[in-house]
Design an enzyme around this catalytic site. Structure first.
Site, PDB file in Angstrom:
ATOM      1  N   ASP A 338     -22.189  24.657 -73.373  1.00  0.00           N
ATOM      2  CA  ASP A 338     -20.933  25.666 -73.238  1.00  0.00           C
ATOM      3  C   ASP A 338     -21.532  26.859 -72.647  1.00  0.00           C
ATOM      4  OD1 ASP A 338     -18.517  24.361 -73.974  1.00  0.00           O
ATOM      5  OD2 ASP A 338     -18.892  25.056 -75.999  1.00  0.00           O
ATOM      6  N   ASP A 644     -16.958  23.563 -79.798  1.00  0.00           N
ATOM      7  CA  ASP A 644     -16.673  24.290 -80.694  1.00  0.00           C
ATOM      8  C   ASP A 644     -15.129  24.017 -81.328  1.00  0.00           C
ATOM      9  OD1 ASP A 644     -15.404  25.499 -78.858  1.00  0.00           O
ATOM     10  OD2 ASP A 644     -16.536  27.358 -78.949  1.00  0.00           O
ATOM     11  N   ASP A 648     -12.827  19.354 -78.945  1.00  0.00           N
ATOM     12  CA  ASP A 648     -14.064  18.694 -78.507  1.00  0.00           C
ATOM     13  C   ASP A 648     -14.862  17.633 -79.148  1.00  0.00           C
ATOM     14  OD1 ASP A 648     -14.400  20.735 -76.596  1.00  0.00           O
ATOM     15  OD2 ASP A 648     -15.287  22.018 -77.994  1.00  0.00           O
TER      16      ASP A 648
END
Length: 908
Positions: A338, A644, A648
């Site tokens: 990310d 997170d 996901d």
């Protein structure tokens, strides 16, 4: 009047689902505005105990100790002891049994240490929950929840106790773990009849489930074993974690060596009989040689290596939740990360505003100031902006009202302003403060009536507000492309200008949010955003900057040197992502960014072919992360994926190494991941990869050491039998070498610190063999050197007519000394063992010192002389033996010098 908080906990027999929300609060003794007070929480915790399922009782020490004897190696040693007694060698039998006992004690201690390390790591990754206590939101460990606590739930949270809902907004809860229901269940606060089944109690949430959408408040009614999950758990036993691939490979390796040891036993007996040696002596030596083939120190070394590696990773902010992650880290070839908070600081600051005007005209305003303090000047054309301008005030009002964050002032003059909630939303509140908006008054005068929470699929959020004397208004916030689709057909010239501006801001690495409004409307959450299409008036754009972390650029470069590719996966615009990726070195010339819609249009074969040139996946939906992971794995990559959010979880579970964020990560993501990074930092992930390589490399060092020395002992014996010499070592001497001399350094070798070049090596192949070609080449040098030095001294001293007892003692000592030098050889494949390298590993230095001291005891203590068939050697005679044994070190130093020279030539 709010209910009064009492000390009386709620009764377990109450049908909470049949009570109204207000009555549930009253029966719980919970103030809906303040939650429990701290004193009542302490009393209830003492009465009900921690909110945790009962753990199995700790294994008694005697059982752990007894388990150390369940091994083919130990069975062989017992047979040897029985045989020694039968042959009248009571001293030998005593030594063997003492060795077995010491080995079991060491194994018990190390197993207990590993279990304590795992327990400590479990505590570090414990579930945390948000509650309202004493009128303040607090984050607690789930263990501290008590009946009557007011839990605050949002998308991604794990439900930590059974609770009755008292407030909810579009709450969706996944209850498959409890009821088997495959899709999330919509919740409501309306009471249901007493006879309602568990799966249909829509006003309750239960421990072990997780929130997939919306938000809620719920009063805890049951904790620990009194929850529905607790009742089920009481009927089942906890399953043990399956063996990791490395453990399975070590077991296979051990079984192969045991088979080889049995073959060696038969060979030694046949050779002894051929030589007409006394059968009892031949049998004892054959058994001891069979034992020498089995690396008894390897299981303990592996346990310690993994435990030490996990502890080192924990100290650096990476909590290992699955043992298999330690070994897989060393094989990682791609890290999908990310952007926000991981590659960047997650300290958002609004720096640029864009306001639309008539006929495509527009205005740009720059915002000054840094951090979360609402201090800074808004400038338009280098002059202070008009803070009373209607368009500007409308934009910042939308930013402040369509917002779930809270801006908290410092508690004292040394502290800083902080944000409770999403940093992106916090930056918008700071912007409103800089624009002169008094947030408390604004929210009081325009209260929220309804909302559509942010959704990762639509990339939008909407809230409805009413204001005295004004029509209701719906404010919308979201990604520019999503907002402009809603506004499509309204002022086309303005929309075109907004699209151009959003792209221009994204190329400057700004994260862009668009704001719109629908006047005189009644938002029904059930209608969704489709009901607003074509009716939205664009208020403007806000560009925020999230600066990259300084250490990440170094970490990305380190990844490249280590043969690991970093790929950015972000919810931002692809131009923003690509700009940050280039700054960090993730994207190079020719690399490109692909967004969610482009990814959707790609076929599987096309995506697989394009992957090497894609550095950034932007605007991807969480479900698309799973596709990215599988596409990379289809190319043979070993993938670490960060995440997170709730959605996901499938990608984290599918990745070879799922990495959840410890700060921003939801409890669901943490549960699905193998690693939790406590500081949400990419550099921490890279550090964990390095530690994974260190653990694997240290295990290979132990395997090299044990295998080379075991083979050398076998070779010495075979040379003596084939050459017509007497047996060079007594059985108990061989056992001493195998258990004591090796044991004092084997475990310590896995404590080796990093060599420093781990991240300049290629990733460990997924199917790497424990004894690969490179290790076998080193064994091919070490084994003949140790055997040649030991047997050469033995044969030469016999030829001089030295008494056999002295020769055996000298041979025994030379072999032990060879082991000491060889453990130094095994510390590195290329770096010299001379100089300060030994001092880096204090454990190994201590182990060598202990080994030398114990060898002296065997040589110079009369009682040990009788047990181990040794005679005291003149101290002056030890120096030649030490010099001779050091040839083992010098031969390996010469090889390393040749390798380093070749490496320098290649580098030049």
């Amino acid at each position: 009047m709010p209910p009064t908080t009492t000390d009386d906990p709620p009764a377990a027999a109450i049908d909470w689902h049949a009570l109204g929300a207000d009555e549930a609060l009253q029966r719980s003794g919970t103030d809906p505005a303040r939650g429990l007070d701290a004193a009542a929480a302490v009393r209830r915790l003492a009465e009900h105990g921690p909110n945790a399922l009962p753990e199995p009782p700790p294994k008694p020490a005697w059982r752990t100790f007894a388990r150390q004897f369940r091994s083919p190696l130990i069975y062989i040693l017992f047979v040897a002891a029985v045989l020694a007694v039968a042959l009248g060698h009571h001293g030998d039998a005593g030594v063997i049994l003492a060795v077995v006992l010491v080995n079991a004690l060491i194994g018990s201690f190390q197993e207990g240490r590993a279990e304590r390390s795992m327990a400590a790591l479990r505590r570090l990754s414990a579930l945390r929950v948000r509650v309202l206590r004493d009128g303040h939101e607090q984050v607690l460990e789930a263990r501290e929840l008590v009946p009557g606590d007011l839990m605050l739930l949002a998308a991604g949270d794990a439900v930590a106790a059974d609770a009755r809902l008292v407030e909810e907004v579009q709450l969706q809860v996944a209850e498959a773990a409890l009821t088997g229901e495959s899709v999330p269940v919509a919740k409501a606060i309306t009471a249901v009849p007493e006879a309602t089944g568990l799966a249909d109690r829509h006003d309750m949430v239960y421990s072990g489930t997780h929130v997939t959408g919306g938000r809620a408040r719920a009063v805890v009614v049951a904790t620990g074993i009194h929850t529905e999950v607790g009742r089920i758990a009481g009927l089942t036993e906890r399953a043990e974690e399956p063996k990791t691939p490395l453990e399975q490979r070590l077991e296979q390796f051990g079984r192969a060596l045991v088979a080889a040891a049995l073959g060696l036993f038969v060979l030694v007996v046949l050779l002894g009989l051929w030589r007409a040696l006394p059968l009892p002596e031949v049998l004892m030596v054959a058994i001891s040689q069979m034992v020498s083939m089995v690396p008894e120190g390897l299981p303990v070394a592996m346990t310690i290596a993994l435990a030490v590696g996990m502890q080192r990773m924990a100290e650096r902010g990476a909590i290992i939740r699955r043992l298999s992650a330690v070994e897989t880290l060393g094989s990682t070839t791609v890290i999908c990360s990310d952007k926000t908070g991981t590659l960047t600081k997650n300290e958002m600051t609004a720096v640029e505003l864009w306001l639309p005007g008539a006929d495509g005209a527009h205005r740009e305003i720059a915002a000054g100031g840094i951090g979360y303090a609402p201090e800074g000047t808004l400038l338009e054309h280098s002059h202070p902006a008009d803070l009373q301008d209607a368009a500007l005030r409308e934009l910042v009002a939308a930013a402040a009202l369509c917002n779930d964050a809270e801006l908290l002032p410092p508690e004292d003059e040394r502290a800083a302003w902080t944000v409770l909630g999403d940093p992106t939303e916090g930056a918008l509140l700071v912007l409103a403060g800089k624009a002169g908006v008094e947030l408390t008054a604004l929210r009081r005068d325009a209260p929220r009536e309804a909302e559509l929470p942010f959704d990762s699929d639509t990339k939008l959020m909407a809230t409805r507000h009413r204001q005295a004397g004004a029509p209701r208004r719906v404010f919308i916030k979201g990604a520019p492309e999503a907002m402009l689709r809603l506004a499509d057909g309204v002022h086309d010239a303005t929309l075109k200008a907004a699209r151009r501006q959003a792209e221009a801001m994204a190329t400057r690495a700004l994260r862009v949010l668009a704001f719109g409004v629908v006047d005189d409307d009644v938002l029904d959450p059930a209608d969704g955003f489709e009901a607003l299409a074509g009716r939205v008036r664009l208020l403007g754009l806000v560009g925020q900057i999230d600066p990259p972390r300084e250490e990440v650029k170094v970490a990305v470069a380190e990844c490249r040197r280590a043969g690991i590719r970093a790929v950015m996966v972000t919810g931002d615009h692809k131009l923003t992502g690509l700009a940050i990726a280039r700054e960090l070195g993730i994207a190079r010339d020719g690399d490109r960014a692909v967004d969610g819609p482009e990814l959707e249009r790609m076929g599987e074969a096309e995506l697989r072919d394009e992957l090497p040139g894609i550095a950034v996946f932007a605007r991807v939906q969480p479900a698309q992360k799973l596709r990215i992971v599988e596409a990379l794995q289809s190319r043979g990559e070993v993938v670490a994926m960060t995440g997170d959010g709730v959605n996901d979880a499938p990608a984290l579970a599918r990745a070879d190494v799922g990495v959840a964020m410890g700060i921003t990560g939801t409890e669901v993501a943490k549960s699905a991941a193998k690693i939790v990074v406590t500081d949400d930092n990419f550099a921490t992930i890279v550090g964990a990869v390095q530690q994974g390589r260190v653990v694997y490399a240290n295990l290979k060092k132990v395997i090299l050491y044990l295998f080379a020395t075991s083979m050398a002992e076998v070779l010495v014996l075979l040379l003596a039998l084939l050459g017509g010499f007497p047996l060079p070592l007594a059985a108990v001497q061989i056992l001493w070498i195998n258990i004591v001399t090796e044991g004092t350094v084997t475990v310590n070798l896995v404590m080796d610190p990093p060599d420093g070049d781990e991240m300049r090596r290629r990733p460990v192949p997924r199917n790497d063999r424990l004894l690969g070609r490179h290790l076998l080449q080193r064994v091919a040098l070490m084994t003949p050197m140790i055997a040649g030095v030991t047997f050469g001294w033995f044969a030469w001293r016999l030829s001089q007519g030295v008494p056999e007892a002295v020769v055996r003692t000298e041979t025994f000592t030379v072999l032990a000394m060879c082991q000491w030098f060889n453990v130094l050889n095994c510390q590195s494949a290329t770096a010299s063992a001379l100089g300060p390298r030994l001092l880096r590993n204090h454990w190994l230095a201590g182990g060598l010192t202990l080994s030398v001291a114990l060898q002296a005891v065997v040589l110079y203590v009369p009682a040990m002389n009788a047990l181990f068939h040794t005679v005291p050697l003149p101290p002056a005679s030890l120096l030649p033996l030490l010099a001779l044994a050091s040839l083992v070190l010098w031969a390996e130093e010469l090889r390393k010098l040749i390798v380093r020279s070749a490496q320098r030539r290649e580098a030049a």
